[in-house]
Design a protein around this motif. Structure first.
Motif, PDB file in Angstrom:
ATOM      1  N   ASP A 131      37.782  35.393  44.891  1.00  0.00           N
ATOM      2  CA  ASP A 131      38.422  34.070  44.925  1.00  0.00           C
ATOM      3  C   ASP A 131      37.695  33.215  45.896  1.00  0.00           C
ATOM      4  N   SER A 132      37.661  32.000  45.923  1.00  0.00           N
ATOM      5  CA  SER A 132      37.497  30.892  46.677  1.00  0.00           C
ATOM      6  C   SER A 132      38.620  29.812  46.664  1.00  0.00           C
ATOM      7  N   ARG A 133      38.492  28.771  47.437  1.00  0.00           N
ATOM      8  CA  ARG A 133      39.583  27.653  47.490  1.00  0.00           C
ATOM      9  C   ARG A 133      39.790  27.126  46.099  1.00  0.00           C
ATOM     10  N   ASP A 134      38.858  26.659  45.224  1.00  0.00           N
ATOM     11  CA  ASP A 134      39.091  25.961  44.238  1.00  0.00           C
ATOM     12  C   ASP A 134      38.981  26.724  42.872  1.00  0.00           C
ATOM     13  N   ALA A 135      38.397  27.944  42.888  1.00  0.00           N
ATOM     14  CA  ALA A 135      37.987  28.840  41.643  1.00  0.00           C
ATOM     15  C   ALA A 135      37.913  30.080  42.078  1.00  0.00           C
ATOM     16  N   CYS A 136      37.791  31.026  40.917  1.00  0.00           N
ATOM     17  CA  CYS A 136      37.751  32.358  41.419  1.00  0.00           C
ATOM     18  C   CYS A 136      36.641  32.815  40.067  1.00  0.00           C
ATOM     19  N   VAL A 137      36.121  33.824  40.367  1.00  0.00           N
ATOM     20  CA  VAL A 137      35.114  34.655  39.536  1.00  0.00           C
ATOM     21  C   VAL A 137      35.918  36.000  39.269  1.00  0.00           C
ATOM     22  N   VAL A 138      36.314  35.935  37.899  1.00  0.00           N
ATOM     23  CA  VAL A 138      37.074  37.359  37.383  1.00  0.00           C
ATOM     24  C   VAL A 138      36.061  38.245  36.566  1.00  0.00           C
ATOM     25  N   ARG A 139      35.768  39.270  37.036  1.00  0.00           N
ATOM     26  CA  ARG A 139      34.917  40.173  36.306  1.00  0.00           C
ATOM     27  C   ARG A 139      35.801  41.302  35.751  1.00  0.00           C
ATOM     28  N   LEU A 140      35.541  41.169  34.250  1.00  0.00           N
ATOM     29  CA  LEU A 140      36.341  42.058  33.426  1.00  0.00           C
ATOM     30  C   LEU A 140      35.511  43.071  32.597  1.00  0.00           C
ATOM     31  N   VAL A 141      35.912  44.140  32.275  1.00  0.00           N
ATOM     32  CA  VAL A 141      35.337  45.152  31.163  1.00  0.00           C
ATOM     33  C   VAL A 141      36.517  44.974  30.194  1.00  0.00           C
ATOM     34  N   LEU A 142      36.322  44.893  29.048  1.00  0.00           N
ATOM     35  CA  LEU A 142      37.203  44.753  27.983  1.00  0.00           C
ATOM     36  C   LEU A 142      37.023  45.881  26.788  1.00  0.00           C
ATOM     37  N   SER A 143      38.073  46.178  26.199  1.00  0.00           N
ATOM     38  CA  SER A 143      38.402  47.146  25.091  1.00  0.00           C
ATOM     39  C   SER A 143      37.087  46.702  23.835  1.00  0.00           C
ATOM     40  N   ASP A 144      37.028  45.384  23.769  1.00  0.00           N
ATOM     41  CA  ASP A 144      36.371  44.748  22.420  1.00  0.00           C
ATOM     42  C   ASP A 144      35.702  43.718  23.019  1.00  0.00           C
ATOM     43  N   PRO A 145      34.404  44.068  23.402  1.00  0.00           N
ATOM     44  CA  PRO A 145      33.548  42.830  24.000  1.00  0.00           C
ATOM     45  C   PRO A 145      33.336  41.917  22.879  1.00  0.00           C
ATOM     46  N   ASP A 146      32.852  42.182  21.728  1.00  0.00           N
ATOM     47  CA  ASP A 146      32.507  41.273  20.625  1.00  0.00           C
ATOM     48  C   ASP A 146      33.502  40.264  20.451  1.00  0.00           C
ATOM     49  N   ASN A 147      34.701  40.804  20.219  1.00  0.00           N
ATOM     50  CA  ASN A 147      35.650  39.915  19.833  1.00  0.00           C
ATOM     51  C   ASN A 147      36.205  38.983  21.050  1.00  0.00           C
ATOM     52  N   ALA A 148      36.025  39.443  22.464  1.00  0.00           N
ATOM     53  CA  ALA A 148      36.030  38.733  23.570  1.00  0.00           C
ATOM     54  C   ALA A 148      35.174  37.697  23.711  1.00  0.00           C
ATOM     55  N   MET A 149      33.741  37.898  23.221  1.00  0.00           N
ATOM     56  CA  MET A 149      32.785  37.248  23.314  1.00  0.00           C
ATOM     57  C   MET A 149      32.985  35.723  22.363  1.00  0.00           C
ATOM     58  N   ARG A 150      33.847  36.229  21.269  1.00  0.00           N
ATOM     59  CA  ARG A 150      33.991  35.194  20.207  1.00  0.00           C
ATOM     60  C   ARG A 150      35.171  34.312  20.672  1.00  0.00           C
ATOM     61  N   ILE A 151      36.016  35.001  21.325  1.00  0.00           N
ATOM     62  CA  ILE A 151      37.210  34.063  21.870  1.00  0.00           C
ATOM     63  C   ILE A 151      36.836  33.232  22.905  1.00  0.00           C
ATOM     64  N   PHE A 152      35.829  33.717  23.995  1.00  0.00           N
ATOM     65  CA  PHE A 152      35.479  33.040  24.812  1.00  0.00           C
ATOM     66  C   PHE A 152      34.666  31.806  24.419  1.00  0.00           C
ATOM     67  N   MET A 153      33.889  31.833  23.343  1.00  0.00           N
ATOM     68  CA  MET A 153      32.993  30.971  22.836  1.00  0.00           C
ATOM     69  C   MET A 153      33.967  29.841  22.099  1.00  0.00           C
ATOM     70  N   GLU A 154      34.584  30.412  21.229  1.00  0.00           N
ATOM     71  CA  GLU A 154      35.650  29.432  20.686  1.00  0.00           C
ATOM     72  C   GLU A 154      36.664  28.621  21.393  1.00  0.00           C
ATOM     73  N   LYS A 155      37.023  29.213  22.402  1.00  0.00           N
ATOM     74  CA  LYS A 155      38.042  28.422  23.199  1.00  0.00           C
ATOM     75  C   LYS A 155      37.226  27.726  24.636  1.00  0.00           C
ATOM     76  N   GLY A 156      35.915  27.552  24.630  1.00  0.00           N
ATOM     77  CA  GLY A 156      35.048  27.135  25.569  1.00  0.00           C
ATOM     78  C   GLY A 156      35.371  27.647  26.951  1.00  0.00           C
ATOM     79  N   ILE A 157      35.497  28.598  27.240  1.00  0.00           N
ATOM     80  CA  ILE A 157      35.755  29.383  28.439  1.00  0.00           C
ATOM     81  C   ILE A 157      34.464  30.035  29.197  1.00  0.00           C
TER      82      ILE A 157
END
Length: 152
Positions: A48-74
């Motif tokens: 974390d930092s004052r205004d933002a944080c970096v979250v590192r994630l290992v996920l069970s379905d990286p392909d679908n996670a990538m799709r979600i992040f792209m669709e939601k503009g994350i």
């Protein structure tokens, strides 16, 4: 000198780095969004930092996670990591770090993952050269986990 190449046993695990606003509920909302598509968090590290944080994630379905992040503009990045199994007791972590030091490869950062269904403790390592580090660890007798091993 032992052969430092490993046979292709799978795909190196992917880690997502997501930038979140540092406010109450941001991480919870991200995890709920992923769970809505049956994506489980296998590993988590928050810097974390004052205004933002970096979250590192290992996920069970990286392909679908990538799709979600792209669709939601994350905003996110991905990188390959090495994941190894360690025993609950003993000097496994120290031996792994000594093995990488002897091979003159750097650990950028590391964090533990959720327990593997087989009961192993898992450690994620972001290395300066992931494939080389995985080879070195494999040749030193460590169980190296691939993306296919982590999907639940």
């Amino acid at each position: 000198m032992p052969d430092l190449e490993i046979k292709p046993n799978g795909t190196p695990p992917i880690q997502f780095s997501v930038m979140l606003k540092n406010r109450a509920g941001a991480l919870s909302s991200l995890v709920r969004l992923l769970r809505g598509d049956h994506i489980e968090v296998i590993g988590l590290s928050v810097q974390d930092s004052r205004d933002a944080c970096v979250v590192r994630l290992v996920l069970s379905d990286p392909d679908n996670a990538m799709r979600i992040f792209m669709e939601k503009g994350i905003p996110h990045t991905t990188s390959e990591i090495a994941v190894i199994g360690l025993t609950e007791t003993g000097g496994g972590l120290a031996r792994a770090l000594d093995t990488l030091r002897a091979a003159e490869t750097n650990v950028d950062f590391a964090y533990s993952l959720m327990s593997h269904p087989e009961g192993k403790s898992l450690m994620a390592l972001h290395l300066e050269d992931t494939h080389f580090g995985m080879s070195v660890l494999h040749n030193a007798g460590f169980k190296v986990y691939y993306e296919e091993d982590l999907v639940r």
